[in-house]
Design a protein around this motif. Structure first.
Motif, PDB file in Angstrom:
ATOM      1  N   VAL A 131       6.561  -9.878   5.622  1.00 20.67           N
ATOM      2  CA  VAL A 131       7.001  -9.092   4.464  1.00 20.67           C
ATOM      3  C   VAL A 131       8.153  -8.166   4.831  1.00 20.67           C
ATOM      4  CG1 VAL A 131       4.741  -9.227   3.369  1.00 20.67           C
ATOM      5  CG2 VAL A 131       5.265  -7.282   4.843  1.00 20.67           C
ATOM      6  N   ARG A 132       8.187  -7.691   6.063  1.00 24.54           N
ATOM      7  CA  ARG A 132       9.296  -6.852   6.484  1.00 24.54           C
ATOM      8  C   ARG A 132      10.593  -7.667   6.533  1.00 24.54           C
ATOM      9  NH1 ARG A 132       7.124  -5.050  10.691  1.00 24.54           N
ATOM     10  NH2 ARG A 132       6.356  -3.031   9.924  1.00 24.54           N
ATOM     11  N   ASP A 133      10.488  -8.932   6.930  1.00 23.90           N
ATOM     12  CA  ASP A 133      11.673  -9.789   6.990  1.00 23.90           C
ATOM     13  C   ASP A 133      12.263 -10.068   5.613  1.00 23.90           C
ATOM     14  OD1 ASP A 133      11.466  -9.916   9.711  1.00 23.90           O
ATOM     15  OD2 ASP A 133      10.418 -11.855   9.731  1.00 23.90           O
ATOM     16  N   ILE A 134      11.432 -10.095   4.591  1.00 22.52           N
ATOM     17  CA  ILE A 134      11.944 -10.398   3.251  1.00 22.52           C
ATOM     18  C   ILE A 134      12.161  -9.139   2.418  1.00 22.52           C
ATOM     19  CG2 ILE A 134      10.935 -12.704   3.195  1.00 22.52           C
ATOM     20  CD1 ILE A 134       8.657 -11.645   1.551  1.00 22.52           C
ATOM     21  N   GLY A 135      12.063  -7.961   3.040  1.00 19.17           N
ATOM     22  CA  GLY A 135      12.431  -6.726   2.364  1.00 19.17           C
ATOM     23  C   GLY A 135      11.323  -6.031   1.616  1.00 19.17           C
ATOM     24  N   ILE A 136      10.053  -6.312   1.930  1.00 20.11           N
ATOM     25  CA  ILE A 136       8.923  -5.664   1.266  1.00 20.11           C
ATOM     26  C   ILE A 136       8.309  -4.644   2.222  1.00 20.11           C
ATOM     27  CG2 ILE A 136       6.626  -6.033   0.269  1.00 20.11           C
ATOM     28  CD1 ILE A 136       7.499  -8.767  -0.614  1.00 20.11           C
ATOM     29  N   GLU A 137       7.961  -3.495   1.685  1.00 21.78           N
ATOM     30  CA  GLU A 137       7.347  -2.455   2.512  1.00 21.78           C
ATOM     31  C   GLU A 137       5.988  -2.915   3.028  1.00 21.78           C
ATOM     32  OE1 GLU A 137       8.573   0.331   3.516  1.00 21.78           O
ATOM     33  OE2 GLU A 137      10.455   0.147   2.401  1.00 21.78           O
ATOM     34  N   PRO A 138       5.705  -2.752   4.317  1.00 22.35           N
ATOM     35  CA  PRO A 138       4.442  -3.239   4.892  1.00 22.35           C
ATOM     36  C   PRO A 138       3.200  -2.567   4.311  1.00 22.35           C
ATOM     37  CG  PRO A 138       6.056  -2.787   6.614  1.00 22.35           C
ATOM     38  CD  PRO A 138       6.624  -2.237   5.346  1.00 22.35           C
ATOM     39  N   TYR A 139       3.367  -1.421   3.651  1.00 25.00           N
ATOM     40  CA  TYR A 139       2.181  -0.740   3.120  1.00 25.00           C
ATOM     41  C   TYR A 139       1.463  -1.629   2.094  1.00 25.00           C
ATOM     42  CZ  TYR A 139       3.498   0.402  -1.684  1.00 25.00           C
ATOM     43  OH  TYR A 139       3.791   0.336  -3.017  1.00 25.00           O
ATOM     44  N   LEU A 140       2.205  -2.555   1.426  1.00 24.58           N
ATOM     45  CA  LEU A 140       1.567  -3.448   0.461  1.00 24.58           C
ATOM     46  C   LEU A 140       0.583  -4.391   1.141  1.00 24.58           C
ATOM     47  CD1 LEU A 140       4.353  -4.522  -2.068  1.00 24.58           C
ATOM     48  CD2 LEU A 140       2.299  -3.202  -2.528  1.00 24.58           C
ATOM     49  N   VAL A 141       0.872  -4.764   2.386  1.00 23.63           N
ATOM     50  CA  VAL A 141      -0.053  -5.617   3.126  1.00 23.63           C
ATOM     51  C   VAL A 141      -1.338  -4.847   3.410  1.00 23.63           C
ATOM     52  CG1 VAL A 141      -0.395  -6.944   5.240  1.00 23.63           C
ATOM     53  CG2 VAL A 141       1.852  -6.887   4.142  1.00 23.63           C
ATOM     54  N   GLU A 142      -1.186  -3.573   3.789  1.00 24.68           N
ATOM     55  CA  GLU A 142      -2.370  -2.739   4.034  1.00 24.68           C
ATOM     56  C   GLU A 142      -3.180  -2.564   2.752  1.00 24.68           C
ATOM     57  OE1 GLU A 142      -5.138  -0.684   6.157  1.00 24.68           O
ATOM     58  OE2 GLU A 142      -3.416  -1.837   6.885  1.00 24.68           O
ATOM     59  N   LEU A 143      -2.473  -2.379   1.627  1.00 20.34           N
ATOM     60  CA  LEU A 143      -3.152  -2.250   0.336  1.00 20.34           C
ATOM     61  C   LEU A 143      -3.911  -3.531   0.010  1.00 20.34           C
ATOM     62  CD1 LEU A 143      -3.693  -0.665  -2.273  1.00 20.34           C
ATOM     63  CD2 LEU A 143      -1.547  -1.596  -3.177  1.00 20.34           C
ATOM     64  N   ARG A 144      -3.294  -4.659   0.297  1.00 20.62           N
ATOM     65  CA  ARG A 144      -3.964  -5.940   0.036  1.00 20.62           C
ATOM     66  C   ARG A 144      -5.212  -6.083   0.894  1.00 20.62           C
ATOM     67  NH1 ARG A 144      -4.742 -10.721   3.472  1.00 20.62           N
ATOM     68  NH2 ARG A 144      -4.803 -12.544   2.081  1.00 20.62           N
ATOM     69  N   HIS A 145      -5.150  -5.653   2.187  1.00 21.89           N
ATOM     70  CA  HIS A 145      -6.324  -5.720   3.055  1.00 21.89           C
ATOM     71  C   HIS A 145      -7.438  -4.815   2.555  1.00 21.89           C
ATOM     72  CE1 HIS A 145      -4.242  -8.339   5.605  1.00 21.89           C
ATOM     73  NE2 HIS A 145      -3.694  -7.484   6.475  1.00 21.89           N
ATOM     74  N   LEU A 146      -7.071  -3.620   2.105  1.00 22.34           N
ATOM     75  CA  LEU A 146      -8.086  -2.699   1.591  1.00 22.34           C
ATOM     76  C   LEU A 146      -8.765  -3.274   0.357  1.00 22.34           C
ATOM     77  CD1 LEU A 146      -6.242   0.752   1.972  1.00 22.34           C
ATOM     78  CD2 LEU A 146      -8.159  -0.107   3.332  1.00 22.34           C
ATOM     79  N   CYS A 147      -7.971  -3.940  -0.499  1.00 19.26           N
ATOM     80  CA  CYS A 147      -8.548  -4.528  -1.709  1.00 19.26           C
ATOM     81  C   CYS A 147      -9.518  -5.660  -1.380  1.00 19.26           C
ATOM     82  CB  CYS A 147      -7.441  -5.060  -2.622  1.00 19.26           C
ATOM     83  SG  CYS A 147      -6.391  -3.788  -3.339  1.00 19.26           S
TER      84      CYS A 147
END
Length: 537
Positions: A131-147
């Motif tokens: 996600v960092r390579d395609i310009g997305i903030e990594p916090y969204l990955v953490e949010l997805r894991h929490l969900c």
């Protein structure tokens, strides 16, 4: 977070040198959906629902080929609209669950292709790196894991701000990028596939092949004697291959050129190369489309001379496409009449060749084992001479028995030859609807190759109907070309009803055979050929 500049990503980027089929009809349709999704206020739920309906239509049109970012936009926008429509009526847990599912699908979609690519290269990587390579903030990955994996309660405002971030990222990285680069497909903008140096080599081989076979048809056997029949460039091309192959015999040069064509492994890769081979044949083989128009002894030699080429096209998977291109030329009303006649000649030869191949394979079932040549043996060269001998004997006996001219060997000559035309009934129906004087001789034999096979009564009806629909129309083909003796027969509507098996309408005093309202009582309408007015007689 939402005000930061989002760099364009490489998700769903298409090759600029190709023309691609999209789910939307044109740029205007794509822009209309963009305006409804991103150009309307947040409280304009009706406009955004209309955008959702259009994106669902795109998913139906393209199924798995729907762009990843369109699917992501649909997932996040549906979650936002669910939140806004409820306006406090739904529980916070229900709204959070909808958002959690949307974020999970979002991250999974934008990283799925890159994870597959990384696995193929065997390089260790994480979702955060993707996600960092395609310009997305990594916090969204953490949010997805929490969900997905945690019981930690997440504030509803976090979901809403994250949804806004995702929509802004999609807007800049995909939708605006597509609007800036998208263009309608016209003849000028159509990206034709290019094979580069391999395509250049293919054209060079076909030009030399065309020159060599043209001289063979004229009963010239060596390069030195071919000069009066060729242009300077064509003769020099043959001299170059004479030096390369170490022989001046045109027959050997043709065999080596065909072997070179069949041995090119790049021609078996995908449909782009099949398209390129057919284009090269139609554009580079000048004599292939000129010689069939010349009546004389050389016409009877052409099928035998070009047989190795058609067998090579079948071996590399290009013969089906080439046949369909020939039929398309016959149906093209804007094509030159001479070219349509040549295309008709070769299309008919191919159909006849496949019919005879099927009959020959049935005959091979009765052969003794010592005369039965298999496909692998033929191409390994072990029993090639025997295969031609057995096939020639069968063709000669068949021609003598049925009283028809012998058809020179053109396609397979083995008991298990795998080549065949893949024709279904829908293709035959299309040819019947577009039947004309050029395709009329092709349709009847073509119907015998359709799978599943037609019944004998259906085949007879198709043959009669094609004669009725074309014989009354004026043709530019010479009489010797048609040669079926039907040009003088007059067909009426009664013949059409008989061929189609339909009952004619009940006769009345006002019945007239023809499409004209104003009638002349002195005209015998039942003798007016179908498709002609009395003034044309």
């Amino acid at each position: 977070m939402c005000d930061s500049v989002t760099p364009p990503c490489n998700v769903d980027i298409l090759r600029p040198d190709r023309t691609h089929i999209s789910a939307w009809r044109d740029k205007a349709e794509f822009r209309a959906v963009y305006d409804r999704v991103f150009g309307t206020p947040d409280d304009d739920i009706a406009a955004k629902e209309e955008g959702i309906r259009w994106m669902n239509v795109w998913k139906i049109r393209q199924n798995k080929e729907t762009p990843v970012c369109v699917r992501c936009t649909l997932a996040v926008l549906e979650a936002q609209l669910f939140d806004r429509r409820q306006a406090g009526e739904a529980s916070a847990t229900e709204v959070k669950s909808i958002y959690a599912g949307a974020f999970t699908r979002f991250i999974n979609c934008v990283t799925e292709g890159r994870q597959t690519h990384a696995r193929m290269k065997r390089k260790p990587s994480t979702i955060e790196q993707h996600v960092r390579d395609i310009g997305i903030e990594p916090y969204l990955v953490e949010l997805r894991h929490l969900c997905a994996h945690s019981s930690v309660s997440i504030a509803i405002d976090v979901f809403r701000r994250s949804a806004e971030y995702c929509m802004n990222w999609l807007k800049v990285s995909y939708w605006e990028r597509e609007l800036a680069t998208m263009e309608p497909v016209t003849y000028a903008t159509f990206r034709r596939p290019v094979l580069g140096p391999k395509h250049t080599e293919l054209c060079r081989v076909l030009r030399a092949y065309d020159a060599a076979t043209a001289t063979l048809v004229r009963k010239v056997s060596v390069v030195e004697k071919a000069r009066p029949h060729l242009t300077d460039d064509e003769f020099r091309a043959l001299q170059a291959y004479e030096t390369e192959y170490g022989t001046s015999k045109l027959g050997l040069i043709v065999d080596k050129l065909v072997d070179h064509l069949e041995g090119q492994s790049f021609l078996r890769q995908h449909s782009v190369t099949v398209w390129a081979v057919c284009e090269a044949l139609l554009s580079e083989c000048r004599y292939l489309f000129q010689d069939p128009l010349k009546k004389g002894p050389q016409q009877s030699r052409m099928t035998k001379v070009h047989g190795p080429l058609f067998r090579a096209l079948a071996a590399i998977g290009c013969l089906q496409e080439f046949f369909e291109r020939l039929v398309a030329i016959c149906e093209d009303t804007e094509a030159d009449d001479q070219r349509r006649l040549a295309a008709q000649y070769w299309a008919l030869k191919l159909v006849t060749g496949f019919q005879l191949l099927r009959e020959f394979k049935k005959h091979c079932k009765s052969l003794p084992a010592d005369r039965l040549v298999l496909f692998a043996e033929f191409y390994s060269g072990k029993r090639k001479r025997l295969a031609f001998q057995v096939a020639e004997e069968w063709y000669d006996r068949r021609a003598l028995k049925e009283g028809t001219p012998n058809h020179p060997l053109m396609l397979g000559v083995t008991a298990d030859c795998p080549w065949h035309l893949r024709l279904d009934r829908s293709y035959l129906v299309q040819r019947l609807r577009a039947v004309n004087d050029y395709t009329k001789p092709i349709v009847a034999p073509l119907s015998s190759l359709v799978e599943p096979a037609l019944r004998p009564r259906q085949l007879l009806g198709i043959e009669r109907l094609t004669k009725i629909l074309t014989v009354a129309r004026p043709t530019k083909a010479p009489r010797w070309w048609l040669g079926d003796g039907t040009a003088s027969k007059v067909y009426t509507m009664e013949d059409v009803y008989k061929a189609t098996g339909k009952r004619p309408p009940p006769a009345s005093g006002n019945t007239r055979w023809g499409p004209w309202r104003a009638t002349d009582d002195g005209i015998e309408w039942k003798y007016i050929p179908l498709g002609m007015s009395p003034s044309e007689l």
